[in-house]
Design an enzyme around this catalytic site. Structure first.
Site, PDB file in Angstrom:
ATOM      1  N   ILE A   1     -35.838 120.281  71.226  1.00  0.00           N
ATOM      2  CA  ILE A   1     -37.002 121.169  71.225  1.00  0.00           C
ATOM      3  C   ILE A   1     -37.880 120.929  72.456  1.00  0.00           C
ATOM      4  O   ILE A   1     -38.296 121.878  73.137  1.00  0.00           O
ATOM      5  CB  ILE A   1     -37.822 121.008  69.921  1.00  0.00           C
ATOM      6  CG1 ILE A   1     -36.953 121.346  68.711  1.00  0.00           C
ATOM      7  CG2 ILE A   1     -39.073 121.894  69.953  1.00  0.00           C
ATOM      8  CD1 ILE A   1     -37.558 120.990  67.362  1.00  0.00           C
TER       9      ILE A   1
ATOM     10  N   ASP B   1     -40.842 110.374  76.884  1.00  0.00           N
ATOM     11  CA  ASP B   1     -39.796 110.030  75.919  1.00  0.00           C
ATOM     12  C   ASP B   1     -39.162 108.729  76.388  1.00  0.00           C
ATOM     13  O   ASP B   1     -38.404 108.716  77.361  1.00  0.00           O
ATOM     14  CB  ASP B   1     -38.744 111.157  75.845  1.00  0.00           C
ATOM     15  CG  ASP B   1     -37.771 110.970  74.686  1.00  0.00           C
ATOM     16  OD1 ASP B   1     -37.429 109.814  74.384  1.00  0.00           O
ATOM     17  OD2 ASP B   1     -37.361 111.983  74.088  1.00  0.00           O
TER      18      ASP B   1
ATOM     19  N   ARG C   1     -43.750 116.748  62.655  1.00  0.00           N
ATOM     20  CA  ARG C   1     -43.867 116.310  61.266  1.00  0.00           C
ATOM     21  C   ARG C   1     -45.278 115.861  60.961  1.00  0.00           C
ATOM     22  O   ARG C   1     -45.938 115.238  61.808  1.00  0.00           O
ATOM     23  CB  ARG C   1     -42.961 115.093  60.996  1.00  0.00           C
ATOM     24  CG  ARG C   1     -41.530 115.425  60.676  1.00  0.00           C
ATOM     25  CD  ARG C   1     -41.390 116.139  59.320  1.00  0.00           C
ATOM     26  NE  ARG C   1     -40.000 116.460  59.026  1.00  0.00           N
ATOM     27  CZ  ARG C   1     -39.359 117.558  59.437  1.00  0.00           C
ATOM     28  NH1 ARG C   1     -39.974 118.463  60.167  1.00  0.00           N
ATOM     29  NH2 ARG C   1     -38.095 117.756  59.119  1.00  0.00           N
TER      30      ARG C   1
ATOM     31  N   ASP D   1     -47.889 123.104  62.351  1.00  0.00           N
ATOM     32  CA  ASP D   1     -46.963 123.787  61.446  1.00  0.00           C
ATOM     33  C   ASP D   1     -46.611 122.864  60.280  1.00  0.00           C
ATOM     34  O   ASP D   1     -45.908 123.263  59.363  1.00  0.00           O
ATOM     35  CB  ASP D   1     -45.693 124.180  62.224  1.00  0.00           C
ATOM     36  CG  ASP D   1     -44.705 124.972  61.381  1.00  0.00           C
ATOM     37  OD1 ASP D   1     -45.137 125.975  60.760  1.00  0.00           O
ATOM     38  OD2 ASP D   1     -43.524 124.585  61.304  1.00  0.00           O
TER      39      ASP D   1
ATOM     40  N   GLU E   1     -47.467 118.647  52.011  1.00  0.00           N
ATOM     41  CA  GLU E   1     -47.158 120.089  52.050  1.00  0.00           C
ATOM     42  C   GLU E   1     -46.739 120.585  50.666  1.00  0.00           C
ATOM     43  O   GLU E   1     -45.897 119.938  50.043  1.00  0.00           O
ATOM     44  CB  GLU E   1     -46.026 120.367  53.044  1.00  0.00           C
ATOM     45  CG  GLU E   1     -46.413 120.066  54.472  1.00  0.00           C
ATOM     46  CD  GLU E   1     -45.255 120.248  55.462  1.00  0.00           C
ATOM     47  OE1 GLU E   1     -44.180 120.755  55.066  1.00  0.00           O
ATOM     48  OE2 GLU E   1     -45.429 119.874  56.624  1.00  0.00           O
TER      49      GLU E   1
ATOM     50  N   HIS F   1     -45.149 125.425  57.688  1.00  0.00           N
ATOM     51  CA  HIS F   1     -43.837 124.836  58.044  1.00  0.00           C
ATOM     52  C   HIS F   1     -42.794 125.941  58.249  1.00  0.00           C
ATOM     53  O   HIS F   1     -41.748 125.956  57.598  1.00  0.00           O
ATOM     54  CB  HIS F   1     -43.384 123.843  56.960  1.00  0.00           C
ATOM     55  CG  HIS F   1     -42.447 122.796  57.494  1.00  0.00           C
ATOM     56  ND1 HIS F   1     -42.507 121.473  57.129  1.00  0.00           N
ATOM     57  CD2 HIS F   1     -41.423 122.879  58.387  1.00  0.00           C
ATOM     58  CE1 HIS F   1     -41.556 120.797  57.756  1.00  0.00           C
ATOM     59  NE2 HIS F   1     -40.883 121.631  58.528  1.00  0.00           N
TER      60      HIS F   1
END
Ligand SMILES: NC(=O)c1ccc[n+]([C@@H]2O[C@H](COP(=O)([O-])OP(=O)(O)OC[C@H]3O[C@@H](n4cnc5c(N)ncnc54)[C@H](O)[C@@H]3O)[C@@H](O)[C@H]2O)c1
Length: 311
Positions: free
Chosen positions: A154, A173, A235, A259, A264, A283
């Site tokens: 992503i 990263d 997340r 999101d 949730e 989500h």
């Protein structure tokens, strides 16, 4: 052997795979109720399954111990934080995921958040629906800095799209950003603190792990620009939500587009939802027809192969 598929996306966009699974000699049961399975239903429906394709259902020790016949668990998606991967390994259960299957959709969602914020789209549309005609002034995206944390499937797609919009792209990263990728994606590799300090948009694309839980807390939020936007399509739990509430309330940062949330759906009294600069979608970042079809196709191939090896 029997395969049970719980995510609704399979029935909606991936039904071609039912025949493939049955032709490969497996019994198949999939969720066509239109609703997510409740915990008890999930336990019960998968009681005699040799393989399960799961969405967000919790596959923990208790579940694994209650399903001793289980040989393979495949995530209908990429984040395996709802699966006790170590315990599965210990029990000889195969764990798979559909790496990259929904990366385009999630990246497009992250970019949509940037576009929405820059042009005040949410407020402007809500305003005209309420008979208003208030002309808010936004800002241009070109020339702004985006910091991408997590340069996997992503993160890479977000980088490409952001570059196309004329943005300067920073990436962090510690595991996957080699000089070749830096060159190919035209990004600048930076440390996490530098990314927070320099970015107009910080977009998170990392898995939730013990290492990344609360990765963005008050200390990190205070490092960000007061005009910065935080985007989390990864997340819940990666951003400490109490700290985020304070930071948004006190305008430590401009806004946050999420999101995902640690709980949730959110609790009815979720404080973040009272803030005008916190925007939450339910989500849905990976919910496109294309991504759900890709995911169903990949999950099918992965589970068939895994179970054939166990036969
Ligand atoms: N909202 C949604 O619907 C949705 C859909 C798909 C994925 N996701 C989430 O997005 C995450 C990323 O997805 P992806 O497909 O890019 O996964 P991926 O596995 O391709 O990439 C994850 C990247 O994060 C990096 N990473 C791991 N720990 C890190 C750390 N501490 N700091 C910085 N980088 C770190 C890894 O090296 C890897 O390159 C998933 O783990 C999942 O939780 C959410």
């Amino acid at each position: 052997m029997k395969i049970v598929v719980t995510p609704r996306g399979f029935a909606k966009c991936g039904l071609d795979n039912a025949k493939i699974i049955e032709d490969a000699g497996f019994l198949l049961e999939y969720n066509n109720t239109g609703n997510a399975y409740a915990k008890e239903e999930f336990y019960q429906k998968t009681m005699d399954a040799d393989g399960v394709i799961v969405g967000v259902e919790t596959v923990d020790r208790a579940y694994i111990d209650a399903h001793p016949q289980l040989k393979a668990v495949v995530k209908f998606g990429v984040g395996t934080d709802n699966i006790d991967v170590d315990y599965c390994r210990q029990k000889g259960i195969f764990v798979g995921r559909t790496a990259g299957s929904n990366s385009q959709s999630v990246a497009e969602t992250a970019i949509s958040f940037i576009l929405a914020d820059s042009k005040n789209l949410y407020e402007s549309i809500a305003g005209t629906r309420a008979q208003g005609w208030s002309k808010l002034t936004g800002y241009e995206i070109a020339g702004k800095v985006i910091g991408i944390a997590g340069f996997g499937a992503i993160g890479k797609k977000v980088a490409r799209m952001a570059f196309g919009l004329g943005m300067k792209v920073l990436a962090y990263d510690p595991y996957a950003l080699d000089p070749e990728a830096v060159k190919r994606y035209e990004v600048e590799s930076v440390g996490f603190e530098e990314l927070l300090q320099r970015s107009d948009f910080v977009s998170l694309h990392i898995p939730l792990t013990p290492e990344t839980r609360d990765l963005v807390s008050m200390r990190e939020l205070k490092m960000m620009k007061s005009t910065a936007v935080l985007i989390n399509t990864a997340r819940g739990g990666i951003v400490n939500e109490e700290a985020l509430y304070q930071a948004l309330r006190d305008k430590t940062i401009r806004s946050a587009y999420f999101d995902v949330l640690s709980h949730e759906p959110p609790r009815q009294d979720e404080p973040l939802l009272t803030l005008p600069n916190f925007y939450l979608t339910p989500h849905i970042a990976s919910r496109s027809k294309e991504a759900e079809k890709n995911t169903a196709d990949m999950a099918t191939q992965i589970i068939i192969q895994a179970l054939k090896q166990k036969a």
